[in-house]
Scaffold this motif. Sequence first.
Motif, PDB file in Angstrom:
ATOM      1  N   UNK A   1     -36.260  49.141  89.452  1.00 48.34           N
ATOM      2  CA  UNK A   1     -37.333  49.821  90.180  1.00 48.34           C
ATOM      3  C   UNK A   1     -38.599  48.968  90.254  1.00 48.34           C
ATOM      4  N   UNK A   2     -38.920  48.306  89.152  1.00 41.58           N
ATOM      5  CA  UNK A   2     -40.169  47.552  89.066  1.00 41.58           C
ATOM      6  C   UNK A   2     -40.066  46.140  89.630  1.00 41.58           C
TER       7      UNK A   2
ATOM      8  N   UNK B   1     -26.202  55.182  97.455  1.00 39.69           N
ATOM      9  CA  UNK B   1     -27.186  56.176  97.867  1.00 39.69           C
ATOM     10  C   UNK B   1     -28.479  56.116  97.086  1.00 39.69           C
ATOM     11  N   UNK B   2     -28.488  55.406  95.948  1.00 37.68           N
ATOM     12  CA  UNK B   2     -29.739  55.215  95.214  1.00 37.68           C
ATOM     13  C   UNK B   2     -30.445  53.987  95.772  1.00 37.68           C
TER      14      UNK B   2
ATOM     15  N   UNK C   1     -30.387  52.370  78.975  1.00 36.58           N
ATOM     16  CA  UNK C   1     -29.974  52.592  80.360  1.00 36.58           C
ATOM     17  C   UNK C   1     -31.176  52.959  81.235  1.00 36.58           C
ATOM     18  N   UNK C   2     -32.130  53.700  80.676  1.00 32.34           N
ATOM     19  CA  UNK C   2     -33.339  54.045  81.434  1.00 32.34           C
ATOM     20  C   UNK C   2     -34.182  52.795  81.678  1.00 32.34           C
ATOM     21  N   UNK C   3     -34.346  51.970  80.663  1.00 31.15           N
ATOM     22  CA  UNK C   3     -35.135  50.743  80.824  1.00 31.15           C
ATOM     23  C   UNK C   3     -34.471  49.775  81.810  1.00 31.15           C
TER      24      UNK C   3
ATOM     25  N   UNK D   1     -30.369  56.002  87.158  1.00 27.24           N
ATOM     26  CA  UNK D   1     -30.490  55.316  88.451  1.00 27.24           C
ATOM     27  C   UNK D   1     -31.197  56.209  89.467  1.00 27.24           C
ATOM     28  N   UNK D   2     -30.808  57.474  89.503  1.00 31.37           N
ATOM     29  CA  UNK D   2     -31.382  58.395  90.478  1.00 31.37           C
ATOM     30  C   UNK D   2     -32.846  58.701  90.169  1.00 31.37           C
ATOM     31  N   UNK D   3     -33.150  58.979  88.888  1.00 30.31           N
ATOM     32  CA  UNK D   3     -34.503  59.370  88.526  1.00 30.31           C
ATOM     33  C   UNK D   3     -35.481  58.200  88.552  1.00 30.31           C
ATOM     34  N   UNK D   4     -35.008  57.001  88.218  1.00 32.19           N
ATOM     35  CA  UNK D   4     -35.921  55.862  88.178  1.00 32.19           C
ATOM     36  C   UNK D   4     -35.967  55.090  89.502  1.00 32.19           C
TER      37      UNK D   4
END
Length: 331
Positions: free
Chosen positions: A84-85, A288-289, A76-78, A104-107
Amino acid sequence: MASLPVAVDAMGGDDAPQSVLAGARLAAERGIPILLVGQPDQLADARDFEVVPASQVIAMGAEAAASVRKMKDSSVVRAAEAVRDGRASAMVSAGNTGAAMAASLLRMGRIRGVARPAIATPIIVPGRAWPNVMLDSGANTECTAEWLVQFAQMGAVYCRDRWGVQQPRVGLLSNGEEAGKGSPLVKQAFDLLGDGDWQTRTGAVFAGNVEGRDLLEDLVDVIVTDGFTGNVALKTAEGVAKQLIGALMGAFESSEEAREGARLLAPALAPLYDEFSPDSVGGAILLGVNGVSIISHGASSPKALANAVQVAHELAERDTVSSLRRVLRTE
């Protein structure tokens, strides 16, 4: 120019990766490019897709924020990092809801000016071409009145971009339709929502309070509430629907006469069943993200996952995030 793919968390869900892979193939048949994210050894038969390797999986019951911070190579992080990238246009996950939100929020980060992201969940309205959108459905258990106004703005933009509703009607969930009803939070939010400025910028109109019985009614298009109340209301509606369907199916099997009646009614009931099926919704969006993030139910079928991917693809193509930025006066 070819569209960027939708990043799909292949390890998220009760029956991952098999169900997710089947849903990805259904979406690919519709012409949507897919980027699978997950453990390569678990995706050996997914050679028809590009795979982003991720060695870790955040369990459904894991503590979300801590897991996202510690498990940096989780699927999920990747997936969030792919958005993001600029490698993917959007992401879809049917895994741990809190982890999908946190990743989603942190990345991706928040849209500048957004106090708190909110989960916007479609609720089917019988006989209407578009659903009611309720937010927040669980991201923020405690809210301020100012946040509820921002939820109203984001919900109105989402309703307009996804379903073409040019003047969304916004209702505030309360325990009565009268203006004086509700908790101190609801009363304060009611006063703020009556301000014309946010309505002018979104093209929306504040329709006043709505009650729990109005969730499936054609009274408003967007229902605003705090995440605790919204999640309880949503789960209550889901539970009632499940019990009613179970009772109906039981009645149909109660006798030979009932079974014959069920066979006669089947052609009329089938379209209604499809209309109310959660498979048709396509998941909830985290508004909101700074990117498109669709959160699906852990038990999502391949059809539901394919629809979630389609929603993600369409919102990315319409650039809904930029629409939110403009309305919130951040660009």
